[in-house]
Design an enzyme around this catalytic site. Structure first.
Site: not given
Length: 489
Positions: A254-255, A258
């Protein structure tokens, strides 16, 4: 030197200072001694004052009054500078300093209260944060809705009413899907304990598999996973749980979504207003499509099953199909960041409604825990068992990030649109993912979304990439198809 050149030089210096300020936050979350929090609060407040002064510097207004854009890119730079300057000059410097100081103090109090399961220890400082953010919102609102003014920080040109309408359209299909799935037998769970050092090693392997450039980044542990920085220095954190390696591994993916967004923005935009993600909704679309549509797909989990076996040996799941079902288990739970795809948006809706009520004054801070627990029981059907699973679980409110939560679900909506277009653009996507190769997908996202940074408005970015106006239908169709097949609906 033209006025445009002078203005852009000034903006790059301001952006560089902003990156330094961000690094203070990364350090606070990862390696800063606990006892340093009071001093760090003063350091961050000083940086906030310097940045606020630069963002409100009268020279910016003078440059903007006479500047001419040299090209369309320059015009977009000026659009962002004008928007930021108009917004910054509405917030008094002493209020900006006070917010930086109180949120730094509140973060430490929240972390301890969460560890101690003591809501009462956090509420007084949260009340101060809410009061200051209300002041800021009123200064920004121009007699409009203060909550809308806060949302503008994260998803511009979007109102609370518009978000509520999207959520109202999503809720019935999500609730119906959840109810149908939870009536079915749950897939088998993982067995055993998972060495946390090996979790971190595998998480770094997965980060690289999704295109994270470790030469310009790093992976560390923190209480709450996050991504920090842009351009040539983009760092992420994750967390480990010896009984739940998916927490670590999927937080990392997920990160990375980003971080990849920030790393892949055109270097022509480095340290300029266009050199960062255009909005948190678009940002979240990248992290969610990396984590879910790609990372939790049948094809990729088939490859990941082998990596898990190599790292941890036997963990009680036999075969890639069973592993795919386990990864995508729909389960009762409390934690937003650990929620499955079916229920995640319901967690966000709860927070959106509560924070909107806090900002309007319809909900008092002292009543937050009871309101959270009542809303959770109504939405999920069972009571909150402890504060760290309830209103103390998220870091956002301690940092004053009101208006942020709804962008998580907007990101899911955007990701649904992007995934529909991605599957058409990369017809052999599943074959690639089955080999652990995400480059077709991540390359398409880098080219069509990430490299543009802040060049286009948020909804325009998604519309240009996906060929459609953003709406929730592709996401809901994807969820119903995926989980309908998984659970035999």
């Amino acid at each position: 030197m033209t006025a445009f050149d002078d203005l852009m030089t000034f903006q790059r210096e301001t952006s560089a200072l902003g990156q330094v300020a961000g690094r203070l936050g990364w350090d606070q979350e990862t390696v800063m001694p606990k006892g340093a929090a009071p001093q760090r609060g003063e350091e961050k407040a000083a940086m906030a004052a310097i940045l606020h002064a630069r963002r409100c510097d009268p020279r910016v207004a003078e440059w903007l009054a006479v500047v001419e854009a040299p090209d369309p890119i320059g015009a977009a730079q000026l659009r962002e500078i004008r928007r930021a300057y108009d917004r910054a000059t509405k917030v008094p410097a002493d209020l900006a300093r006070a917010l930086a100081r109180i949120t730094t103090r509140a973060h430490g109090i929240w972390a301890q209260a969460r560890a101690d399961e003591e809501v009462a220890a956090f509420l007084p400082v949260l009340e101060e944060v809410v009061a200051l953010r209300r002041q800021e919102a009123q200064a920004l609102a121009d007699d409009g809705d203060p909550y809308d003014a806060l949302v503008e920080d994260y998803e511009r040109a979007t109102t609370g009413a518009q978000i509520a309408a999207i959520f109202d359209a999503m809720r019935p299909r999500l609730v119906a899907l959840r109810a149908a799935v939870l009536e079915r037998p749950a897939p088998k769970a993982l067995e055993g304990s998972f060495d946390e050092t090996r979790q971190m090693k595998l998480s770094r392997q997965l980060a690289r598999a999704f295109g994270y450039d470790m030469h310009h980044g790093r992976v560390d542990k923190a209480v709450h996973p996050f991504s920090s920085g842009s351009g040539m220095d983009v760092r992420i954190t994750t967390r480990t749980n010896p009984l739940d390696p998916f927490n670590c591994l999927y937080s990392t993916i997920h990160e990375v979504g980003h971080a990849a967004y920030e790393q892949n923005i055109s270097r022509d935009f480095l340290l300029t207003p266009l050199g960062r993600g255009v909005s948190m909704g678009v940002h979240e679309s990248q992290s969610r499509i990396y984590e879910n549509q790609l990372g939790r797909s049948r094809a990729f989990t088939g490859w990941m099953y082998g990596q898990m076996r190599d790292a941890f040996g036997d963990f009680g799941i036999e075969g890639p199909d069973a592993f795919y079902a386990t990864v995508n288990t729909v389960h009762r739970g409390y934690i937003r960041t650990e929620a499955d795809e079916v229920q995640y948006n319901l967690h966000v809706m709860l927070r959106f409604e509560l924070e909107r009520a806090l900002m309007s004054g319809d909900l008092a801070v002292c009543d937050l825990e009871a309101a959270w627990n009542d809303r959770f029981k109504a939405d999920f059907g069972y009571p909150v068992d402890k504060p760290s699973n309830g209103c103390l679980q998220d870091v956002h409110w301690s940092e004053g990030l009101f208006g942020y939560f709804p962008t998580y679900s907007l990101g899911n909506v955007y990701a649904g649109c992007l995934y529909q277009a991605l599957r058409q653009a990369v017809p052999d996507l599943e074959d690639q993912l089955a080999l652990g190769d995400t480059s077709g997908a991540t390359g398409w996202l880098a080219e069509n979304v990430q490299r543009h940074g802040g060049l286009y408005e948020p909804r325009e970015v998604i519309a240009r990439a996906s060929g459609m106006e953003p709406g929730p239908e592709p996401l809901l169709d994807y969820l119903e198809a995926k989980f309908g097949a998984l659970y035999g609906l």
